[in-house]
Write an enzyme that holds these catalytic residues in place. Sequence first.
Site, PDB file in Angstrom:
ATOM      1  N   ARG A 296     -29.579  67.296 -34.254  1.00 30.95           N
ATOM      2  CA  ARG A 296     -29.612  68.626 -33.604  1.00 30.95           C
ATOM      3  C   ARG A 296     -30.654  68.660 -32.485  1.00 30.95           C
ATOM      4  O   ARG A 296     -31.393  69.630 -32.317  1.00 30.95           O
ATOM      5  CB  ARG A 296     -29.916  69.739 -34.615  1.00 30.95           C
ATOM      6  CG  ARG A 296     -28.914  69.877 -35.709  1.00 30.95           C
ATOM      7  CD  ARG A 296     -27.533  70.300 -35.208  1.00 30.95           C
ATOM      8  NE  ARG A 296     -26.614  70.378 -36.320  1.00 30.95           N
ATOM      9  CZ  ARG A 296     -25.913  69.332 -36.770  1.00 30.95           C
ATOM     10  NH1 ARG A 296     -25.989  68.152 -36.163  1.00 30.95           N
ATOM     11  NH2 ARG A 296     -25.105  69.456 -37.799  1.00 30.95           N
TER      12      ARG A 296
ATOM     13  N   SER B 136     -25.661  77.855 -38.979  1.00 28.73           N
ATOM     14  CA  SER B 136     -26.882  77.520 -39.725  1.00 28.73           C
ATOM     15  C   SER B 136     -28.099  78.034 -38.979  1.00 28.73           C
ATOM     16  O   SER B 136     -28.270  77.743 -37.793  1.00 28.73           O
ATOM     17  CB  SER B 136     -27.022  76.004 -39.864  1.00 28.73           C
ATOM     18  OG  SER B 136     -25.858  75.483 -40.445  1.00 28.73           O
TER      19      SER B 136
ATOM     20  N   GLU C  44     -32.727  76.518 -36.026  1.00 27.50           N
ATOM     21  CA  GLU C  44     -31.792  75.750 -35.195  1.00 27.50           C
ATOM     22  C   GLU C  44     -31.473  76.476 -33.885  1.00 27.50           C
ATOM     23  O   GLU C  44     -31.485  75.855 -32.823  1.00 27.50           O
ATOM     24  CB  GLU C  44     -30.515  75.489 -36.000  1.00 27.50           C
ATOM     25  CG  GLU C  44     -29.606  74.481 -35.336  1.00 27.50           C
ATOM     26  CD  GLU C  44     -28.360  74.192 -36.156  1.00 27.50           C
ATOM     27  OE1 GLU C  44     -28.482  73.605 -37.251  1.00 27.50           O
ATOM     28  OE2 GLU C  44     -27.269  74.538 -35.693  1.00 27.50           O
TER      29      GLU C  44
HETATM   30  C1  LIG Z   1     -20.080  80.325 -37.059  1.00 16.45           C
HETATM   31  C2  LIG Z   1     -20.872  79.219 -36.378  1.00 16.45           C
HETATM   32  C3  LIG Z   1     -20.736  77.920 -36.818  1.00 16.45           C
HETATM   33  C4  LIG Z   1     -21.466  76.891 -36.214  1.00 16.45           C
HETATM   34  N1  LIG Z   1     -21.299  75.620 -36.669  1.00 16.45           N
HETATM   35  C5  LIG Z   1     -21.982  74.601 -36.096  1.00 16.45           C
HETATM   36  C6  LIG Z   1     -21.814  73.262 -36.573  1.00 16.45           C
HETATM   37  O1  LIG Z   1     -21.027  72.984 -37.470  1.00 16.45           O
HETATM   38  N2  LIG Z   1     -22.551  72.280 -35.966  1.00 16.45           N
HETATM   39  C7  LIG Z   1     -23.401  72.544 -34.945  1.00 16.45           C
HETATM   40  O2  LIG Z   1     -24.039  71.609 -34.451  1.00 16.45           O
HETATM   41  N3  LIG Z   1     -23.572  73.800 -34.459  1.00 16.45           N
HETATM   42  C8  LIG Z   1     -22.890  74.829 -35.015  1.00 16.45           C
HETATM   43  N4  LIG Z   1     -23.059  76.122 -34.541  1.00 16.45           N
HETATM   44  C9  LIG Z   1     -24.024  76.379 -33.461  1.00 16.45           C
HETATM   45  C10 LIG Z   1     -23.355  76.470 -32.044  1.00 16.45           C
HETATM   46  O3  LIG Z   1     -21.995  76.737 -32.145  1.00 16.45           O
HETATM   47  C11 LIG Z   1     -23.551  75.187 -31.236  1.00 16.45           C
HETATM   48  O4  LIG Z   1     -24.910  74.861 -31.122  1.00 16.45           O
HETATM   49  C12 LIG Z   1     -22.960  75.308 -29.811  1.00 16.45           C
HETATM   50  O5  LIG Z   1     -22.977  74.056 -29.182  1.00 16.45           O
HETATM   51  C13 LIG Z   1     -23.680  76.326 -28.938  1.00 16.45           C
HETATM   52  O6  LIG Z   1     -22.928  76.484 -27.762  1.00 16.45           O
HETATM   53  P1  LIG Z   1     -23.083  77.770 -26.855  1.00 16.45           P
HETATM   54  O7  LIG Z   1     -22.276  77.564 -25.620  1.00 16.45           O
HETATM   55  O8  LIG Z   1     -22.759  78.978 -27.627  1.00 16.45           O
HETATM   56  O9  LIG Z   1     -24.631  77.698 -26.514  1.00 16.45           O
HETATM   57  P2  LIG Z   1     -25.625  78.933 -26.266  1.00 16.45           P
HETATM   58  O10 LIG Z   1     -25.884  79.608 -27.560  1.00 16.45           O
HETATM   59  O11 LIG Z   1     -25.140  79.771 -25.155  1.00 16.45           O
HETATM   60  O12 LIG Z   1     -26.940  78.152 -25.814  1.00 16.45           O
HETATM   61  C14 LIG Z   1     -27.608  77.309 -26.706  1.00 16.45           C
HETATM   62  C15 LIG Z   1     -28.678  76.535 -25.928  1.00 16.45           C
HETATM   63  O13 LIG Z   1     -28.042  75.669 -24.983  1.00 16.45           O
HETATM   64  C16 LIG Z   1     -28.469  75.991 -23.648  1.00 16.45           C
HETATM   65  N5  LIG Z   1     -27.285  75.820 -22.785  1.00 16.45           N
HETATM   66  C17 LIG Z   1     -26.076  76.432 -22.918  1.00 16.45           C
HETATM   67  N6  LIG Z   1     -25.231  75.970 -21.973  1.00 16.45           N
HETATM   68  C18 LIG Z   1     -25.920  75.068 -21.233  1.00 16.45           C
HETATM   69  C19 LIG Z   1     -25.604  74.249 -20.098  1.00 16.45           C
HETATM   70  N7  LIG Z   1     -24.388  74.247 -19.527  1.00 16.45           N
HETATM   71  N8  LIG Z   1     -26.586  73.457 -19.583  1.00 16.45           N
HETATM   72  C20 LIG Z   1     -27.822  73.430 -20.128  1.00 16.45           C
HETATM   73  N9  LIG Z   1     -28.191  74.178 -21.205  1.00 16.45           N
HETATM   74  C21 LIG Z   1     -27.231  74.987 -21.738  1.00 16.45           C
HETATM   75  C22 LIG Z   1     -28.981  77.420 -23.726  1.00 16.45           C
HETATM   76  O14 LIG Z   1     -29.950  77.659 -22.710  1.00 16.45           O
HETATM   77  C23 LIG Z   1     -29.589  77.445 -25.112  1.00 16.45           C
HETATM   78  O15 LIG Z   1     -30.868  76.847 -25.067  1.00 16.45           O
HETATM   79  C24 LIG Z   1     -22.342  77.171 -35.137  1.00 16.45           C
HETATM   80  C25 LIG Z   1     -22.467  78.507 -34.696  1.00 16.45           C
HETATM   81  C26 LIG Z   1     -21.720  79.510 -35.302  1.00 16.45           C
HETATM   82  C27 LIG Z   1     -21.848  80.918 -34.781  1.00 16.45           C
END
Ligand SMILES: Cc1cc2nc3c(=O)[nH]c(=O)nc-3n(C[C@H](O)[C@H](O)[C@H](O)COP(=O)(O)OP(=O)(O)OC[C@H]3O[C@@H](n4cnc5c(N)ncnc54)[C@H](O)[C@@H]3O)c2cc1C
Length: 365
Positions: free
Chosen positions: A185, A258, A358
């Site tokens: 992570r 998580s 996380e």
């Molecule tokens: C129901 C649920 C289940 C989940 N299950 C998992 C799982 O099984 N495994 C897992 O690893 N994660 C899981 N997650 C967490 C999440 O889905 C992941 O971490 C996902 O990759 C986040 O993507 P996002 O676009 O929503 O990022 P955001 O929440 O928008 O951003 C997260 C971080 O990434 C940065 N960021 C976003 N886009 C960019 C970009 N283009 N360039 C640079 N930085 C950027 C942001 O500044 C922030 O620091 C889960 C979340 C939920 C709600």
Amino acid sequence: MNPAPHGAGPAPFTVPPPLRIIENAPLQRLNTFGVSARARRLVVLEDERQLPEAIEATRGFHARCILGGGSNVLFASDFDGAILLVRTRGRARIEDPSPQADGCSLVRVQAGEPWDDTVQWSLAQGLAGLENLAMIPGSTGAAVIQNIGAYGLEICERFDSLRAIDLDSGEIRHFTQADCGFGYRDSVFKRPGGERWLVLELVLRVGVGLGPVLSYGELRARFADQAASPSAIEIDRAVREIRSSKLPDPAVLGNAGSFFKNPVVGRAQAEELALREPGLPIYPAGSGSGTDQAKLSAGWLIDRCGWKGVRNGDAGVHAAHALVLVNHGSASGRELLDLAGLIRDSVHGRFGIWLEPEPVIVGRL
Ligand SMILES: Cc1cc2nc3c(=O)[nH]c(=O)nc-3n(C[C@H](O)[C@H](O)[C@H](O)COP(=O)(O)OP(=O)(O)OC[C@H]3O[C@@H](n4cnc5c(N)ncnc54)[C@H](O)[C@@H]3O)c2cc1C
């Protein structure tokens, strides 16, 4: 960092759409916790050719933040700065003049593409490899930030390279696997200084040459009676069923998956704890960790401290999944953080282990 290995960027055949800039922007629909907060300015990046104007529009604020699907952030307060919302689109197979011997292909995906759509698109192309990561919310670009992982696979195992822009200098760079420093992570983009990189595009390595990944017990058990190895489509379906039965849908109950990372501790400490706490699950530590380390289940530790289903106002712990903090309605980011603090303290009090959140905490703490 290396020069562009596979060409880069969309072909500028059309005029980019006008840049959308929203002042005092509401964020409640832009984070899966559904926390109500506002940003001084929101800049929506829909096309890479808007980059110079978009970056300029985020200057002059004392804070800046990149946002994808908002599924791994917690807004602790209003954000007194500019948010760059990534909504760029596009996916393509890279034509490879000398195809890979293992039957894999390279695909290029723009950062704003929803991750699960990327998994589905890849499967529809007959390209296996991403199915264990099906249904993870969020954008494709953000998937590398914390090296998403589930059901025995991390994205770094399907990663070829990425292209990113330094928001401070405007420099565009290509990052190889080694440049990204992937861990559990974790990646360079999550470490100090890493947040200045806006990931623009990923190149992933997928294809029929990649066999099924069945190291995760629950997934393996699903196919135990099946003589033939499951196909990528079958694994995708199984992962969806398991996830839907376990995790709350953020559209129904606000959450960010998580809330804490599984703690990685020294193997000796893990074994000593296991003697004291019968049933304590111990797992291999995963990518970027040594063999003298072990991973514990944060959910198990939290559950043992009696937190499952606990509710402080609208901030709560999911009734079936102790690792998932939920917003029952109008919890603020502050209230969710306070609850997380109480959980951390109690886990530390009983097990001597500090849990690490996380999601990325944004705003005033
Ligand atoms: C129901 C649920 C289940 C989940 N299950 C998992 C799982 O099984 N495994 C897992 O690893 N994660 C899981 N997650 C967490 C999440 O889905 C992941 O971490 C996902 O990759 C986040 O993507 P996002 O676009 O929503 O990022 P955001 O929440 O928008 O951003 C997260 C971080 O990434 C940065 N960021 C976003 N886009 C960019 C970009 N283009 N360039 C640079 N930085 C950027 C942001 O500044 C922030 O620091 C889960 C979340 C939920 C709600």
